[in-house]
Design a protein around this motif. Structure first.
Motif, mmCIF file in Angstrom:
data_model
loop_
_atom_site.group_PDB
_atom_site.id
_atom_site.type_symbol
_atom_site.label_atom_id
_atom_site.label_comp_id
_atom_site.label_asym_id
_atom_site.label_seq_id
_atom_site.Cartn_x
_atom_site.Cartn_y
_atom_site.Cartn_z
ATOM 1 N N PRO A 71 0.830 -1.213 0.000
ATOM 2 C CA PRO A 71 0.000 0.000 0.000
ATOM 3 C C PRO A 71 0.864 1.261 0.000
ATOM 4 O O PRO A 71 1.895 1.319 0.672
ATOM 5 C CB PRO A 71 -0.810 -0.108 1.286
ATOM 6 N N ALA A 72 0.452 2.234 -0.783
ATOM 7 C CA ALA A 72 1.162 3.512 -0.841
ATOM 8 C C ALA A 72 0.883 4.321 0.420
ATOM 9 O O ALA A 72 1.707 5.130 0.840
ATOM 10 C CB ALA A 72 0.739 4.299 -2.065
ATOM 11 N N GLU A 73 -0.259 4.099 1.019
ATOM 12 C CA GLU A 73 -0.653 4.859 2.195
ATOM 13 C C GLU A 73 -1.444 3.968 3.133
ATOM 14 O O GLU A 73 -2.310 3.210 2.701
ATOM 15 C CB GLU A 73 -1.507 6.065 1.779
ATOM 16 N N THR A 74 -1.137 4.037 4.432
ATOM 17 C CA THR A 74 -1.894 3.347 5.466
ATOM 18 C C THR A 74 -2.268 4.372 6.517
ATOM 19 O O THR A 74 -1.397 5.011 7.106
ATOM 20 C CB THR A 74 -1.068 2.211 6.111
ATOM 21 N N LEU A 75 -3.566 4.552 6.715
ATOM 22 C CA LEU A 75 -4.069 5.527 7.680
ATOM 23 C C LEU A 75 -4.716 4.778 8.830
ATOM 24 O O LEU A 75 -5.489 3.843 8.607
ATOM 25 C CB LEU A 75 -5.092 6.451 7.018
ATOM 26 N N GLN A 76 -4.399 5.179 10.076
ATOM 27 C CA GLN A 76 -4.950 4.513 11.246
ATOM 28 C C GLN A 76 -5.928 5.431 11.969
ATOM 29 O O GLN A 76 -5.698 6.636 12.079
ATOM 30 C CB GLN A 76 -3.845 4.091 12.202
ATOM 31 N N PHE A 77 -7.001 4.814 12.471
ATOM 32 C CA PHE A 77 -8.056 5.542 13.173
ATOM 33 C C PHE A 77 -8.432 4.794 14.439
ATOM 34 O O PHE A 77 -8.271 3.581 14.522
ATOM 35 C CB PHE A 77 -9.300 5.647 12.273
ATOM 36 N N LYS A 78 -8.957 5.517 15.399
ATOM 37 C CA LYS A 78 -9.393 4.904 16.650
ATOM 38 C C LYS A 78 -10.861 4.490 16.600
ATOM 39 O O LYS A 78 -11.364 3.889 17.519
ATOM 40 C CB LYS A 78 -9.188 5.873 17.831
ATOM 41 N N SER A 79 -11.543 4.828 15.526
ATOM 42 C CA SER A 79 -12.977 4.568 15.456
ATOM 43 C C SER A 79 -13.360 3.955 14.125
ATOM 44 O O SER A 79 -12.896 4.394 13.072
ATOM 45 C CB SER A 79 -13.736 5.887 15.650
#
Length: 126
Positions: free
Chosen positions: A101-109
């Motif tokens: 993946p070029a981008e991995t975004l993490q979220f708490k929800s």
């Protein structure tokens, strides 16, 4: 709740007019922001032409990185919701024929990642 949500690691939907004003120097003449999400100081911006990831760096946030991904370059994306032991949700974006993946975004929800995934799907699948 938007600011508190952002501080907790959740992306909060942001006013598109304010984001367009902030990104005036980055956007092309006819480009319009269709939706935007803030995550603490960072932004995930959907325009009618591309996805822009704004990363404010350093203590003051003066140094800023703008990653621009045209929708036609996105080959696939994946959403992973949180579980019992893994509390973070993730959105991964692949560009063209890349294996990683070029981008991995993490979220708490899960709510945050689902709303962003819906905006991404709408933009890419048009």
């Amino acid at each position: 709740m938007g600011i508190f949500s952002g501080l907790m690691g959740n992306a909060a939907q942001t006013d598109t007019a304010k984001v367009e004003e902030q990104l005036e120097a980055v956007l092309v003449a006819s480009e319009q922001v269709t939706s935007a999400f803030s995550l603490v100081r960072d932004l995930i911006v959907f325009t009618d032409k591309r996805l822009i990831l704004v990363d404010k760096q350093g203590m003051t946030g003066k140094k800023t990185s703008y990653k621009s991904i045209p929708y036609r370059s996105i080959s696939r994306f994946e959403v992973e919701t949180s579980g019992h032991f893994d509390l973070d949700a993730e959105l991964k974006i692949w560009i063209s024929s890349s294996m990683e993946p070029a981008e991995t975004l993490q979220f708490k929800s899960d709510k945050s990642v689902i709303a962003i995934q819906q905006a991404l799907a709408e933009a890419v699948l048009q």
